[in-house]
Design a protein around this motif. Structure first.
Motif, PDB file in Angstrom:
ATOM      1  N   ASP A   1       3.887  97.346  14.650  1.00  0.00           N
ATOM      2  CA  ASP A   1       2.839  98.367  14.825  1.00  0.00           C
ATOM      3  C   ASP A   1       3.455  99.763  14.860  1.00  0.00           C
ATOM      4  OD1 ASP A   1       0.766  96.542  14.877  1.00  0.00           O
ATOM      5  OD2 ASP A   1       0.674  96.429  17.061  1.00  0.00           O
TER       6      ASP A   1
ATOM      7  N   GLU B   1       4.365 101.936   8.433  1.00  0.00           N
ATOM      8  CA  GLU B   1       3.408 103.004   8.110  1.00  0.00           C
ATOM      9  C   GLU B   1       2.372 102.450   7.133  1.00  0.00           C
ATOM     10  OE1 GLU B   1       5.597 106.326   6.696  1.00  0.00           O
ATOM     11  OE2 GLU B   1       6.661 106.646   8.588  1.00  0.00           O
ATOM     12  N   CYS B   2       1.489 101.633   7.665  1.00  0.00           N
ATOM     13  CA  CYS B   2       0.531 100.915   6.827  1.00  0.00           C
ATOM     14  C   CYS B   2      -0.732 100.680   7.652  1.00  0.00           C
ATOM     15  CB  CYS B   2       1.153  99.593   6.377  1.00  0.00           C
ATOM     16  SG  CYS B   2       0.045  98.553   5.413  1.00  0.00           S
ATOM     17  N   SER B   3      -1.809 101.344   7.290  1.00  0.00           N
ATOM     18  CA  SER B   3      -3.042 101.275   8.077  1.00  0.00           C
ATOM     19  C   SER B   3      -3.761  99.940   7.934  1.00  0.00           C
ATOM     20  CB  SER B   3      -3.991 102.416   7.680  1.00  0.00           C
ATOM     21  OG  SER B   3      -4.293 102.342   6.295  1.00  0.00           O
ATOM     22  N   ASP B   4      -3.572  99.255   6.805  1.00  0.00           N
ATOM     23  CA  ASP B   4      -4.294  98.009   6.578  1.00  0.00           C
ATOM     24  C   ASP B   4      -3.390  96.768   6.665  1.00  0.00           C
ATOM     25  OD1 ASP B   4      -2.853  98.549   4.316  1.00  0.00           O
ATOM     26  OD2 ASP B   4      -4.457  98.054   2.897  1.00  0.00           O
ATOM     27  N   CYS B   5      -2.184  96.916   7.220  1.00  0.00           N
ATOM     28  CA  CYS B   5      -1.279  95.781   7.368  1.00  0.00           C
ATOM     29  C   CYS B   5      -1.736  94.901   8.530  1.00  0.00           C
ATOM     30  CB  CYS B   5       0.150  96.260   7.636  1.00  0.00           C
ATOM     31  SG  CYS B   5       0.937  97.028   6.210  1.00  0.00           S
TER      32      CYS B   5
END
Length: 271
Positions: free
Chosen positions: A67, A71-75
């Motif tokens: 988390d 840097e990935c909002s939809d991971c």
């Protein structure tokens, strides 16, 4: 100095503060390894429920680390963490083959316990295997932190994206370098100072195969340097110490230097 410079530093401080430290990340990796191999630590969990609790805790900890670092909002970090821990039985099985290879291949090894507890080669391999599982799940940063920890402890530098098959044996190990796109087959043994490197480090080669392929049942002795993405060391070959190889070697080959060594007898007498 103007305020823009200070703001850049402050922004970096805020970004760094949000990330777990390298020490925290490597501590997580070490806890996973010690659950698989409690002989590395004094602490042993005696009950099945306790083991379930520990693995669940480490699963949650991996989610927290991802988390903060992805840097990935939809991971779906929970899904990735679950996939990692679902893969632990396979990881454990292949590490057991590495232990067997080291024990069988080193006359000085008295037990598999000794291999797990004391051998730097197994320490580096175990962190590599852990990191490689994360690479295959497209997890950034963490794999490199884990293998660099092992590098700092053992002097063995294995890129987490290298492909290494089962029954892998590192003997002594200090100074070994295995590059990112290296491919190593089954039952391969490397001695100290071996380099599997690239002929060129040009940045435009980042997504190409730059490092050698070593096929099954190969032994590479100390100080050998093998370079290039098109270089293949054929199966069942022996590569002697301190050789420099930039071209492929046929299977069942032996490659070695033939130095001229002269030994003379000292006939002078001391008064």
């Amino acid at each position: 100095m103007n305020d823009d410079f200070y703001r850049q530093i402050l922004d970096k401080q805020q970004q760094a503060a949000a990330l777990p430290s390298n020490k925290e990340i490597t501590a997580w990796g070490l806890q996973v390894i010690r659950l698989l191999y409690p002989e590395q630590s004094k602490k042993v969990f005696f009950t099945l429920p306790q083991l379930h609790e520990e693995f669940a805790r480490l699963n949650d900890e991996l989610c927290h680390i991802m988390d903060a670092t992805r840097e990935c909002s939809d991971c779906d970090n929970k899904k990735v963490a679950n996939a990692f821990f679902d893969g632990l039985p396979a990881l454990y099985n292949i590490l057991n083959t590495d232990i067997q290879a080291i024990f069988n291949g080193d006359p000085a090894a008295r037990s598999e316990f000794e291999v797990v507890r004391t051998y730097p080669g197994f320490y580096a391999i175990s962190f590599y295997r852990l990191a490689n599982c994360l690479v295959k799940l497209d997890v950034p940063l963490l794999p490199r932190i884990l293998t660099e920890h092992a590098h700092s402890k053992t002097g063995i530098d294995i890129h987490p994206a290298a492909e290494i098959d089962e029954y892998f044996h590192i003997d002594h190990g200090t100074g070994i370098v295995i590059g990112e796109t290296s491919q190593i087959g089954k039952n391969v043994k490397l001695y100290q100072g071996v380099t599997l490197g690239a002929l060129s480090v040009a940045k435009n080669m980042a997504h190409t195969k730059r490092h050698p392929t070593v096929e099954d049942n190969v032994v590479i002795y100390s100080g050998a340097t093998i370079l290039g993405g098109n270089t293949v060391i054929g199966h069942d070959s022996v590569i002697g110490g301190n050789v420099w190889i930039t071209a492929s070697v046929e299977p069942h080959s032996t490659v070695y230097h033939t130095p001229m060594i002269k030994v003379s007898k000292n006939t002078e007498k001391t008064e």
